[in-house]
Motif scaffolding. Structure first.
Motif, PDB file in Angstrom:
ATOM      1  N   TRP A 105     -23.796  -9.153  -6.390  1.00 41.49           N
ATOM      2  CA  TRP A 105     -23.414  -8.291  -6.068  1.00 41.49           C
ATOM      3  C   TRP A 105     -23.010  -7.441  -7.712  1.00 41.49           C
ATOM      4  CZ3 TRP A 105     -25.106  -4.749  -2.070  1.00 41.49           C
ATOM      5  CH2 TRP A 105     -24.821  -4.845  -1.123  1.00 41.49           C
ATOM      6  N   LEU A 106     -23.073  -5.947  -7.994  1.00 42.29           N
ATOM      7  CA  LEU A 106     -22.887  -6.194  -9.368  1.00 42.29           C
ATOM      8  C   LEU A 106     -22.832  -4.985  -9.578  1.00 42.29           C
ATOM      9  CD1 LEU A 106     -26.349  -8.248 -11.356  1.00 42.29           C
ATOM     10  CD2 LEU A 106     -23.461  -8.303 -11.142  1.00 42.29           C
ATOM     11  N   ARG A 107     -21.150  -4.329  -9.954  1.00 43.02           N
ATOM     12  CA  ARG A 107     -21.410  -2.692 -10.518  1.00 43.02           C
ATOM     13  C   ARG A 107     -21.717  -2.445 -11.761  1.00 43.02           C
ATOM     14  NH1 ARG A 107     -16.255  -0.824  -6.835  1.00 43.02           N
ATOM     15  NH2 ARG A 107     -17.229   0.895  -5.307  1.00 43.02           N
ATOM     16  N   ASP A 151     -23.194  -4.356 -15.072  1.00 39.66           N
ATOM     17  CA  ASP A 151     -23.303  -5.423 -14.957  1.00 39.66           C
ATOM     18  C   ASP A 151     -22.533  -5.949 -15.012  1.00 39.66           C
ATOM     19  OD1 ASP A 151     -25.979  -4.679 -16.045  1.00 39.66           O
ATOM     20  OD2 ASP A 151     -24.952  -4.139 -18.188  1.00 39.66           O
ATOM     21  N   ASP A 152     -21.604  -6.081 -14.233  1.00 41.09           N
ATOM     22  CA  ASP A 152     -19.825  -6.294 -13.801  1.00 41.09           C
ATOM     23  C   ASP A 152     -20.169  -7.288 -12.796  1.00 41.09           C
ATOM     24  OD1 ASP A 152     -18.377  -6.312 -16.335  1.00 41.09           O
ATOM     25  OD2 ASP A 152     -17.862  -3.619 -15.839  1.00 41.09           O
ATOM     26  N   PRO A 153     -20.193  -8.627 -12.026  1.00 38.16           N
ATOM     27  CA  PRO A 153     -20.202  -8.977 -10.547  1.00 38.16           C
ATOM     28  C   PRO A 153     -18.998  -8.244 -10.203  1.00 38.16           C
ATOM     29  CG  PRO A 153     -19.894 -10.689 -12.855  1.00 38.16           C
ATOM     30  CD  PRO A 153     -19.746  -9.849 -13.890  1.00 38.16           C
ATOM     31  N   VAL A 154     -19.442  -8.505  -8.900  1.00 40.50           N
ATOM     32  CA  VAL A 154     -18.261  -8.380  -7.624  1.00 40.50           C
ATOM     33  C   VAL A 154     -17.842  -8.947  -7.441  1.00 40.50           C
ATOM     34  CG1 VAL A 154     -17.469  -6.330  -6.146  1.00 40.50           C
ATOM     35  CG2 VAL A 154     -18.925  -5.660  -7.699  1.00 40.50           C
ATOM     36  N   THR A 155     -19.760  -9.986  -6.237  1.00 42.61           N
ATOM     37  CA  THR A 155     -19.629 -10.695  -5.485  1.00 42.61           C
ATOM     38  C   THR A 155     -20.748 -11.285  -6.249  1.00 42.61           C
ATOM     39  OG1 THR A 155     -18.841 -10.292  -3.793  1.00 42.61           O
ATOM     40  CG2 THR A 155     -19.972 -11.844  -3.902  1.00 42.61           C
ATOM     41  N   TRP A 156     -20.204 -12.821  -6.671  1.00 40.68           N
ATOM     42  CA  TRP A 156     -21.130 -13.865  -7.644  1.00 40.68           C
ATOM     43  C   TRP A 156     -21.960 -14.798  -6.103  1.00 40.68           C
ATOM     44  CZ3 TRP A 156     -23.784 -12.696 -12.029  1.00 40.68           C
ATOM     45  CH2 TRP A 156     -24.474 -14.081 -12.271  1.00 40.68           C
ATOM     46  N   GLU A 175     -21.402   2.074  -5.143  1.00 43.72           N
ATOM     47  CA  GLU A 175     -22.281   2.541  -5.442  1.00 43.72           C
ATOM     48  C   GLU A 175     -22.606   1.040  -5.957  1.00 43.72           C
ATOM     49  OE1 GLU A 175     -25.201   4.018  -4.940  1.00 43.72           O
ATOM     50  OE2 GLU A 175     -23.503   5.422  -3.970  1.00 43.72           O
ATOM     51  N   TYR A 176     -23.182  -0.107  -5.921  1.00 41.73           N
ATOM     52  CA  TYR A 176     -23.880  -1.039  -6.402  1.00 41.73           C
ATOM     53  C   TYR A 176     -25.617  -1.366  -7.063  1.00 41.73           C
ATOM     54  CZ  TYR A 176     -18.753  -2.287  -4.083  1.00 41.73           C
ATOM     55  OH  TYR A 176     -17.586  -2.065  -4.468  1.00 41.73           O
ATOM     56  N   GLN A 177     -25.368  -2.825  -7.768  1.00 45.61           N
ATOM     57  CA  GLN A 177     -26.242  -3.291  -7.749  1.00 45.61           C
ATOM     58  C   GLN A 177     -26.743  -4.616  -7.312  1.00 45.61           C
ATOM     59  OE1 GLN A 177     -29.092  -2.615  -9.716  1.00 45.61           O
ATOM     60  NE2 GLN A 177     -28.302  -0.419  -9.404  1.00 45.61           N
ATOM     61  N   VAL A 222     -34.653  -9.769  -9.855  1.00 45.32           N
ATOM     62  CA  VAL A 222     -34.239  -8.885  -9.411  1.00 45.32           C
ATOM     63  C   VAL A 222     -33.271  -7.741  -8.870  1.00 45.32           C
ATOM     64  CG1 VAL A 222     -35.286  -9.467  -7.224  1.00 45.32           C
ATOM     65  CG2 VAL A 222     -36.288  -7.162  -8.490  1.00 45.32           C
ATOM     66  N   ARG A 223     -33.575  -6.497  -9.468  1.00 43.26           N
ATOM     67  CA  ARG A 223     -32.357  -5.827  -8.680  1.00 43.26           C
ATOM     68  C   ARG A 223     -32.666  -4.169  -8.184  1.00 43.26           C
ATOM     69  NH1 ARG A 223     -27.789  -5.385 -13.833  1.00 43.26           N
ATOM     70  NH2 ARG A 223     -27.700  -7.804 -14.028  1.00 43.26           N
ATOM     71  N   THR A 224     -31.513  -4.138  -6.965  1.00 44.70           N
ATOM     72  CA  THR A 224     -31.981  -3.237  -6.576  1.00 44.70           C
ATOM     73  C   THR A 224     -30.741  -2.042  -6.287  1.00 44.70           C
ATOM     74  OG1 THR A 224     -32.951  -2.027  -4.322  1.00 44.70           O
ATOM     75  CG2 THR A 224     -31.416  -3.840  -3.848  1.00 44.70           C
TER      76      THR A 224
END
Length: 372
Positions: free
Chosen positions: A223-225, A227-232, A263-265, A286-288
């Motif tokens: 999980w990213l915000r 390009d910064d990881p929130v949960t790797w 909002e997350y990626q 892949v990201r969404t």
């Protein structure tokens, strides 16, 4: 293995050779452990997990329960990190031995329990720990023990535990074999904070090498915000079979949304555990975009993924080569889903070697959620 048989096994081990039963060095059978040397072996593992807790921004607090304490090897090491340690074991013989060699009676105590319910009030500890203990319990007992630890730790407290996942013999892929095309088929949005949801993807082997199943090659997510990881480290799902070059397979991955709304990626990538994430060697993840809201959102039921996880968890026991007691594994995804269901957060999952070279094993750091 019924609870009574499990308890009887450890009761007998505690009577016959308690130190070796806790730490099964083949050369230390029949009273071969020197007590000082035995207790000293607990210092390193506890220092390592204490660092994991610190890195997660958490604390053991003042009062800790050590489940499956045996003769108190790790309990003694924990006494250097917290004010009070309570060791708990199903074998009265182990508790008797731990009390006999207790070097910190003012801060360290040992208690017997029945293998079902811990003899403590709800939320009466700041933290809980269990290492190289639950791995010898059948999976239903492992899950029950984790739920009991969740019950006795206060909200915001920390649980640290180690569990094997499955027997494993990994052969490392070459980097040019780590090439995948990932197509998202279903990624729900919005989803609730901390909610576990299924994500489906079609993956194609775009390398010139076959991906062998059973080699810790998995689809995983971050999980990213931005390009910064929130949960790797979040979900994982294994290959169902070997995947030849140019062929595709559909996989379902259980993911757990971050605890904060926004909002997350959601990024999907392949990993070979203990080797590398494939994006780091040239594969394309892949990201969404996913919106995380406060309340859980209804999503379509999983298409069998959870059933497969449970089957993986309830695998047969395996005998240890060193002559120790049999071992059982629990799938990491089942552990994640269990604590997500309980409203707690799996902060970190770290591969370890505590179950021996023939087993894939992990240490989990969990922040206990609010009472639900």
């Amino acid at each position: 293995m019924p609870v009574d048989r499990f308890k009887s096994t450890w009761e007998n081990l505690g009577k016959d050779d308690p130190l070796w039963a806790v730490l099964t060095d083949p050369e230390r059978r029949h009273g071969g452990w020197d007590l000082d040397e035995f207790l000293a072996t607990g210092v390193g593992p506890i220092a390592s997990v204490a660092n994991l807790v610190d890195e997660a921004g958490l604390s053991f607090g003042e009062r800790l329960i050590d489940l499956g304490c045996g003769a108190g090897r790790l309990s003694h090491a924990l006494a250097a990190h917290v004010h009070e340690v309570v060791g708990v074991d199903v074998a009265q013989s182990m508790v008797d031995e731990a009390n006999r060699i207790n070097r910190f009676p003012d801060r360290l105590s040992f208690v017997h329990y029945d293998g079902f319910r811990l003899p403590f009030e709800d939320e009466s500890f700041d933290s809980a720990l269990t290492l190289i203990s639950l791995q010898h319990s059948p999976p239903p007992l492992q899950i029950a023990a984790l739920l009991e630890l969740q019950r006795v730790v206060r909200p915001g407290g920390v649980l640290v535990f180690q569990l094997p996942c499955r027997p494993s013999k990994r052969e490392e892929l070459t980097t040019d074999g780590m090439r995948a095309a990932i197509e998202l088929l279903d990624a729900p949005t919005p989803i609730g904070a901390g909610q576990a949801v299924p994500v489906r993807a079609r993956v194609t082997n775009t390398s010139g090498h076959t991906w062998p199943s059973g080699q810790l090659i998995r689809l995983g997510n971050h999980w990213l915000r931005g390009d910064d990881p929130v949960t790797w480290d979040d979900g994982r799902t294994d290959l169902p079979h070997d995947v030849a070059p140019g062929t595709s397979v559909e996989l379902e991955l259980q993911v757990v949304a971050p605890e904060e709304t926004g909002e997350y990626q959601l990024e999907l990538d392949f990993v070979q555990e203990g080797v590398t994430w494939w994006a780091q060697v040239g594969s394309t993840p892949v990201r969404t975009a996913v919106t995380v809201v406060a309340e859980p959102v209804a999503v379509a039921p999983a298409s069998g993924g959870e059933q497969e996880i449970v089957i993986a968890a309830l695998q047969a026991p395996h005998e240890r080569k060193d002559g120790g007691i049999e071992m059982f594994g629990v799938d990491t995804n089942l552990v994640r889903l269990l604590f997500a269901h309980c409203g707690s957060e799996v902060v970190n999952v770290v591969a370890d070697d505590m179950a021996g070279e023939d087993w894939e094993s992990f240490t989990y750091v969990v922040r206990r959620g609010e009472t639900i």
